[in-house]
Write a protein that holds these residues in place. Structure first.
Motif, PDB file in Angstrom:
ATOM      1  N   MET A   1       0.853  -1.167   0.000  1.00 28.38           N
ATOM      2  CA  MET A   1       0.000   0.000   0.000  1.00 28.38           C
ATOM      3  C   MET A   1       0.905   1.238   0.000  1.00 28.38           C
ATOM      4  SD  MET A   1      -3.098   1.129   2.612  1.00 28.38           S
ATOM      5  CE  MET A   1      -2.938  -0.359   3.495  1.00 28.38           C
ATOM      6  N   SER A   2       0.621   2.177  -0.863  1.00 29.56           N
ATOM      7  CA  SER A   2       1.426   3.385  -0.960  1.00 29.56           C
ATOM      8  C   SER A   2       1.127   4.342   0.190  1.00 29.56           C
ATOM      9  CB  SER A   2       1.178   4.077  -2.297  1.00 29.56           C
ATOM     10  OG  SER A   2      -0.178   4.431  -2.402  1.00 29.56           O
ATOM     11  N   LYS A   3       2.016   5.311   0.351  1.00 36.71           N
ATOM     12  CA  LYS A   3       1.851   6.299   1.427  1.00 36.71           C
ATOM     13  C   LYS A   3       0.733   7.281   1.112  1.00 36.71           C
ATOM     14  CE  LYS A   3       5.087   7.808   4.162  1.00 36.71           C
ATOM     15  NZ  LYS A   3       6.128   8.129   4.977  1.00 36.71           N
ATOM     16  N   ALA A   4       0.202   7.881   2.163  1.00 37.84           N
ATOM     17  CA  ALA A   4      -0.804   8.929   1.998  1.00 37.84           C
ATOM     18  C   ALA A   4      -0.146  10.157   1.374  1.00 37.84           C
ATOM     19  CB  ALA A   4      -1.408   9.283   3.349  1.00 37.84           C
ATOM     20  N   LEU A   5      -0.933  10.976   0.714  1.00 35.71           N
ATOM     21  CA  LEU A   5      -0.431  12.127  -0.024  1.00 35.71           C
ATOM     22  C   LEU A   5      -0.113  13.327   0.866  1.00 35.71           C
ATOM     23  CD1 LEU A   5      -3.081  12.004  -2.893  1.00 35.71           C
ATOM     24  CD2 LEU A   5      -0.710  11.230  -3.013  1.00 35.71           C
ATOM     25  N   ILE A   6      -0.605  13.372   2.081  1.00 36.30           N
ATOM     26  CA  ILE A   6      -0.539  14.559   2.931  1.00 36.30           C
ATOM     27  C   ILE A   6       0.625  14.476   3.921  1.00 36.30           C
ATOM     28  CG2 ILE A   6      -2.111  13.690   4.701  1.00 36.30           C
ATOM     29  CD1 ILE A   6      -3.431  16.481   4.681  1.00 36.30           C
ATOM     30  N   THR A   7       1.217  15.628   4.226  1.00 35.15           N
ATOM     31  CA  THR A   7       2.276  15.683   5.235  1.00 35.15           C
ATOM     32  C   THR A   7       1.644  15.844   6.617  1.00 35.15           C
ATOM     33  OG1 THR A   7       2.499  18.091   5.142  1.00 35.15           O
ATOM     34  CG2 THR A   7       3.847  16.801   3.601  1.00 35.15           C
ATOM     35  N   ASP A   8       2.435  15.623   7.646  1.00 31.92           N
ATOM     36  CA  ASP A   8       1.918  15.751   9.011  1.00 31.92           C
ATOM     37  C   ASP A   8       1.467  17.177   9.318  1.00 31.92           C
ATOM     38  OD1 ASP A   8       2.347  13.068   9.514  1.00 31.92           O
ATOM     39  OD2 ASP A   8       4.313  13.390  10.437  1.00 31.92           O
ATOM     40  N   GLU A   9       2.207  18.176   8.830  1.00 32.25           N
ATOM     41  CA  GLU A   9       1.848  19.576   9.082  1.00 32.25           C
ATOM     42  C   GLU A   9       0.523  19.922   8.397  1.00 32.25           C
ATOM     43  OE1 GLU A   9       5.027  18.976   7.462  1.00 32.25           O
ATOM     44  OE2 GLU A   9       5.881  18.666   9.447  1.00 32.25           O
ATOM     45  N   GLU A  10       0.366  19.468   7.158  1.00 37.99           N
ATOM     46  CA  GLU A  10      -0.879  19.724   6.442  1.00 37.99           C
ATOM     47  C   GLU A  10      -2.046  19.019   7.131  1.00 37.99           C
ATOM     48  OE1 GLU A  10       0.371  18.169   2.639  1.00 37.99           O
ATOM     49  OE2 GLU A  10       0.372  20.176   1.778  1.00 37.99           O
ATOM     50  N   TYR A  11      -1.817  17.796   7.596  1.00 33.82           N
ATOM     51  CA  TYR A  11      -2.887  17.052   8.257  1.00 33.82           C
ATOM     52  C   TYR A  11      -3.315  17.749   9.540  1.00 33.82           C
ATOM     53  CZ  TYR A  11      -5.844  13.214   9.673  1.00 33.82           C
ATOM     54  OH  TYR A  11      -6.939  12.467  10.035  1.00 33.82           O
ATOM     55  N   ARG A  12      -2.355  18.314  10.258  1.00 32.36           N
ATOM     56  CA  ARG A  12      -2.674  19.058  11.483  1.00 32.36           C
ATOM     57  C   ARG A  12      -3.544  20.278  11.154  1.00 32.36           C
ATOM     58  NH1 ARG A  12      -4.306  18.846  16.309  1.00 32.36           N
ATOM     59  NH2 ARG A  12      -3.825  20.718  17.452  1.00 32.36           N
ATOM     60  N   ARG A  13      -3.211  20.959  10.067  1.00 34.12           N
ATOM     61  CA  ARG A  13      -4.005  22.106   9.626  1.00 34.12           C
ATOM     62  C   ARG A  13      -5.431  21.663   9.281  1.00 34.12           C
ATOM     63  NH1 ARG A  13      -3.850  24.587   4.186  1.00 34.12           N
ATOM     64  NH2 ARG A  13      -5.147  26.418   4.362  1.00 34.12           N
ATOM     65  N   PHE A  14      -5.539  20.547   8.565  1.00 37.22           N
ATOM     66  CA  PHE A  14      -6.851  19.991   8.233  1.00 37.22           C
ATOM     67  C   PHE A  14      -7.640  19.684   9.504  1.00 37.22           C
ATOM     68  CE2 PHE A  14      -9.186  15.951   7.973  1.00 37.22           C
ATOM     69  CZ  PHE A  14     -10.216  16.331   7.129  1.00 37.22           C
ATOM     70  N   GLU A  15      -6.985  19.046  10.486  1.00 38.61           N
ATOM     71  CA  GLU A  15      -7.667  18.712  11.731  1.00 38.61           C
ATOM     72  C   GLU A  15      -8.154  19.958  12.463  1.00 38.61           C
ATOM     73  OE1 GLU A  15      -4.756  16.222  13.729  1.00 38.61           O
ATOM     74  OE2 GLU A  15      -6.044  14.486  13.375  1.00 38.61           O
ATOM     75  N   ASP A  16      -7.386  21.032  12.420  1.00 44.33           N
ATOM     76  CA  ASP A  16      -7.805  22.287  13.062  1.00 44.33           C
ATOM     77  C   ASP A  16      -9.078  22.834  12.414  1.00 44.33           C
ATOM     78  OD1 ASP A  16      -5.659  22.160  14.797  1.00 44.33           O
ATOM     79  OD2 ASP A  16      -4.430  23.590  13.664  1.00 44.33           O
ATOM     80  N   ILE A  17      -9.138  22.801  11.090  1.00 44.99           N
ATOM     81  CA  ILE A  17     -10.327  23.278  10.377  1.00 44.99           C
ATOM     82  C   ILE A  17     -11.526  22.385  10.698  1.00 44.99           C
ATOM     83  CG2 ILE A  17     -11.381  23.627   8.104  1.00 44.99           C
ATOM     84  CD1 ILE A  17      -8.495  24.273   7.091  1.00 44.99           C
ATOM     85  N   ILE A  18     -11.321  21.075  10.633  1.00 42.73           N
ATOM     86  CA  ILE A  18     -12.412  20.124  10.873  1.00 42.73           C
ATOM     87  C   ILE A  18     -12.899  20.201  12.317  1.00 42.73           C
ATOM     88  CG2 ILE A  18     -12.946  17.645  11.038  1.00 42.73           C
ATOM     89  CD1 ILE A  18     -13.117  18.792   8.222  1.00 42.73           C
ATOM     90  N   PHE A  19     -11.989  20.462  13.268  1.00 40.21           N
ATOM     91  CA  PHE A  19     -12.400  20.591  14.658  1.00 40.21           C
ATOM     92  C   PHE A  19     -13.357  21.764  14.820  1.00 40.21           C
ATOM     93  CE2 PHE A  19     -11.793  22.384  18.945  1.00 40.21           C
ATOM     94  CZ  PHE A  19     -12.279  21.322  19.691  1.00 40.21           C
ATOM     95  N   LYS A  20     -13.074  22.869  14.146  1.00 44.07           N
ATOM     96  CA  LYS A  20     -13.967  24.030  14.215  1.00 44.07           C
ATOM     97  C   LYS A  20     -15.323  23.709  13.578  1.00 44.07           C
ATOM     98  CE  LYS A  20     -10.276  27.452  14.185  1.00 44.07           C
ATOM     99  NZ  LYS A  20      -9.624  28.514  13.405  1.00 44.07           N
ATOM    100  N   VAL A  21     -15.298  22.965  12.471  1.00 42.18           N
ATOM    101  CA  VAL A  21     -16.552  22.553  11.819  1.00 42.18           C
ATOM    102  C   VAL A  21     -17.329  21.618  12.746  1.00 42.18           C
ATOM    103  CG1 VAL A  21     -17.533  21.292   9.864  1.00 42.18           C
ATOM    104  CG2 VAL A  21     -15.631  22.872   9.486  1.00 42.18           C
ATOM    105  N   TRP A  22     -16.623  20.704  13.418  1.00 39.74           N
ATOM    106  CA  TRP A  22     -17.269  19.772  14.344  1.00 39.74           C
ATOM    107  C   TRP A  22     -17.936  20.528  15.489  1.00 39.74           C
ATOM    108  CZ3 TRP A  22     -15.897  18.743  19.535  1.00 39.74           C
ATOM    109  CH2 TRP A  22     -16.621  17.711  20.126  1.00 39.74           C
ATOM    110  N   ARG A  23     -17.292  21.582  15.997  1.00 41.75           N
ATOM    111  CA  ARG A  23     -17.890  22.366  17.083  1.00 41.75           C
ATOM    112  C   ARG A  23     -19.186  23.027  16.634  1.00 41.75           C
ATOM    113  NH1 ARG A  23     -13.802  25.137  21.074  1.00 41.75           N
ATOM    114  NH2 ARG A  23     -15.714  26.278  21.398  1.00 41.75           N
TER     115      ARG A  23
END
Length: 102
Positions: free
Chosen positions: A1-23
């Protein structure tokens, strides 16, 4: 299985946005302006159109709190595969998010 396309820093940014949407989804606490909310809704709409499976996994896991193992069992695939789809979905989300914003 190949690696995911996203870096850890980008994923953290995504999680920050999604956390606000979840709230917003969970508690109605909106930290976004009306323009930002419209932008995020457009991003989710385009993600659903272009990458439906990844969109569904992101929404179910991050907003509706369904575990990756549950989704993997439902679809008859490995949990690692679902995690990879979720990370690739985060990558696609940020691609659309950044592209439409500029």
């Amino acid at each position: 299985m190949s690696k995911a396309l996203i870096t850890d820093e980008e994923y953290r940014r995504f999680e920050d946005i999604i956390f606000k949407v979840w709230r917003i989804y969970e508690f109605g606490e909106n930290e976004f302006t009306q323009t930002e909310m419209e932008h995020i809704n457009k991003v989710f709409g385009q993600l659903n159109t272009e990458h439906h499976r990844e969109h569904k996994i992101i929404v179910r896991h991050h907003l509706k709190r369904v575990y990756y193992t549950t989704m993997a069992r439902e679809q008859g695939v490995s949990e690692g595969y679902i995690r990879k789809l979720a990370k690739n979905g985060a990558y696609y989300f940020l691609q659309i998010y950044n592209h439409q914003k500029s």
